[in-house]
Structure formats: structure tokens, C-alpha cells
Design a protein around this motif. Sequence first.
Motif, PDB file in Angstrom:
ATOM      1  N   SER A   5     -30.088   8.806  49.400  1.00  0.00           N
ATOM      2  CA  SER A   5     -30.081  10.092  49.946  1.00  0.00           C
ATOM      3  C   SER A   5     -28.475  10.487  50.317  1.00  0.00           C
ATOM      4  O   SER A   5     -27.687   9.599  50.514  1.00  0.00           O
ATOM      5  CB  SER A   5     -30.847  10.070  51.333  1.00  0.00           C
ATOM      6  N   THR A  92     -29.940  15.661  49.984  1.00  0.00           N
ATOM      7  CA  THR A  92     -30.321  15.660  48.616  1.00  0.00           C
ATOM      8  C   THR A  92     -30.847  14.294  48.509  1.00  0.00           C
ATOM      9  O   THR A  92     -30.185  13.227  48.676  1.00  0.00           O
ATOM     10  CB  THR A  92     -29.318  15.670  47.497  1.00  0.00           C
ATOM     11  N   VAL A  94     -31.823  11.318  45.601  1.00  0.00           N
ATOM     12  CA  VAL A  94     -31.806  11.006  44.206  1.00  0.00           C
ATOM     13  C   VAL A  94     -32.685   9.705  43.885  1.00  0.00           C
ATOM     14  O   VAL A  94     -32.606   8.655  44.446  1.00  0.00           O
ATOM     15  CB  VAL A  94     -30.377  10.789  43.827  1.00  0.00           C
ATOM     16  N   ARG A  96     -33.802   7.241  41.037  1.00  0.00           N
ATOM     17  CA  ARG A  96     -33.257   6.747  39.820  1.00  0.00           C
ATOM     18  C   ARG A  96     -34.343   5.452  38.925  1.00  0.00           C
ATOM     19  O   ARG A  96     -35.036   5.058  39.683  1.00  0.00           O
ATOM     20  CB  ARG A  96     -31.940   5.779  39.748  1.00  0.00           C
ATOM     21  N   VAL A 104     -30.496   8.710  36.539  1.00  0.00           N
ATOM     22  CA  VAL A 104     -31.292   9.644  37.526  1.00  0.00           C
ATOM     23  C   VAL A 104     -32.453   9.959  36.812  1.00  0.00           C
ATOM     24  O   VAL A 104     -32.679  10.498  35.668  1.00  0.00           O
ATOM     25  CB  VAL A 104     -30.560  10.914  37.911  1.00  0.00           C
ATOM     26  N   GLU A 107     -34.068  14.629  41.218  1.00  0.00           N
ATOM     27  CA  GLU A 107     -33.465  15.080  42.698  1.00  0.00           C
ATOM     28  C   GLU A 107     -34.049  16.167  43.229  1.00  0.00           C
ATOM     29  O   GLU A 107     -34.528  17.241  42.681  1.00  0.00           O
ATOM     30  CB  GLU A 107     -31.946  15.428  42.328  1.00  0.00           C
ATOM     31  N   THR A 109     -33.693  18.329  46.706  1.00  0.00           N
ATOM     32  CA  THR A 109     -32.846  18.821  47.549  1.00  0.00           C
ATOM     33  C   THR A 109     -33.442  19.943  48.582  1.00  0.00           C
ATOM     34  O   THR A 109     -34.230  20.689  48.139  1.00  0.00           O
ATOM     35  CB  THR A 109     -31.695  19.663  46.728  1.00  0.00           C
TER      36      THR A 109
END
Length: 221
Positions: A5, A92, A94, A96, A104, A107, A109
Motif C-alpha cells: 500500500s 494505491t 499494489v 504482486r 505486479v 493495482e 487506486t
Amino acid sequence: MTGISREPTGPASSPAGSRWSARAAFRSVRRWLSLATAAGAAACGGRSASAARDVAPTGVRVVPLAAAIVLETAGPPPADTAVSFTAGRPRTIVLRHGPPENVVFAEVTFGAAAFRADSGQPVEVELRPRPGVYGLELRSSVPLAGGATIVFRYPRYFLAPARGRAVYGSDVLYERALAVGLLGGTGQTLSLLPTTRPAPDNLQAAVRAPGTYLVAAPETP
């Protein structure tokens, strides 16, 4: 770490996740070469290439889930992620893929006004990737108000299902038909949302509500 984050002022990265592997570069080049081949085949009377999806479609298309061809992933699955933060500030999250490359997966947001909450109120968001496909379930402790987006990234672990090749004729044409969809409340339908491509091998759509988001193409183009 598979979930990160961050606020916009501080980019998050990991040493393994920030590197583009040679295999990823080769895969991107191969897909663009395939696109050129498909275009050439269309010009010579072969299967017509579908229109480019650089511009978002004008509306939502609802299809039965059974008629949606969901994009699969060949990569290590991302872990479930829960993040707590305060409303009123952009955030945001993220996700992975797992080791060894930690590239990644997606994502999400949230803008400053993404939640129906007073500024400073605590918010908890849970992201649960769906196994084997490009999709995730999003949960929030506070109702959403708009201003949130989701981006799926698949340059490394793109895996077209056999049904996608059968319907569209090639991986390239299947990939060009992909959109981000929101699973219906009963789990029987998928609403394909207006979707844009902020970069090659990236699909972006607005987060309209908590629920399950999937990358898919309709069985009937």
C-alpha cells in the motif's frame, strides 16, 4: 511481499519486482510480432482483426458468466491483502505475484473522495485474488462513492485459455477483446465495464462497487 500500500508521494517497489526479466521483454516482442502477423493475414483475406481497444467502449455489456472467457495466469498467485488507512487521502494498493519475480498483478487506486466517509475516518480494504485467473474480490468496510480504479497487468504471465483461441482465432485477437468485468450479485452474469489501456498489457476500469472483478472477453465478439 505480494501486497503493498502506498500514498502517491511515496512510490513502493521491491528489488525483485522492479526488474523486467528478459523473458518478459521477449514475450512482449513476440506478442507485437503476432499482432503484425494477424494484421497481415487480415489484409490477405484471412480472419479480420478486431478493432483496437485503445478507446473505452460507450457502455456496460452484461453477458452470462458461462459465456465469458476469463484470462488465465501462469504465475505464482498473489496473496490475500488487507490494508487499513484513513479516508480523505489518496491510496494505491499494489498486488504482486509471488516469488521469484514478484511482478505486479494488479493495482487498486482510491481517490481522496472514493469513500462515503468523513475525512480521517478509518477504512479497511481487503483484496483477494481469484486462483488461476486475472481477477480479484474487493471488500471495503466503508461504502464506495466513486473515484476508484483497478488496473490488471499481464505482460509476464498472460495465458490465453483454449476456448479464447478457438473463438478468436489467436492469442492476439483474444487479448484485444479483453475487458474488466464485475461479477453480478448472483454470480451468474458478468458486466463488462468500459475499459482502457493505460499501457501495453494493462487493462483499467472504474471500481463501481465492492465485488469480484475479472478480466474476460465475451464468447460472442
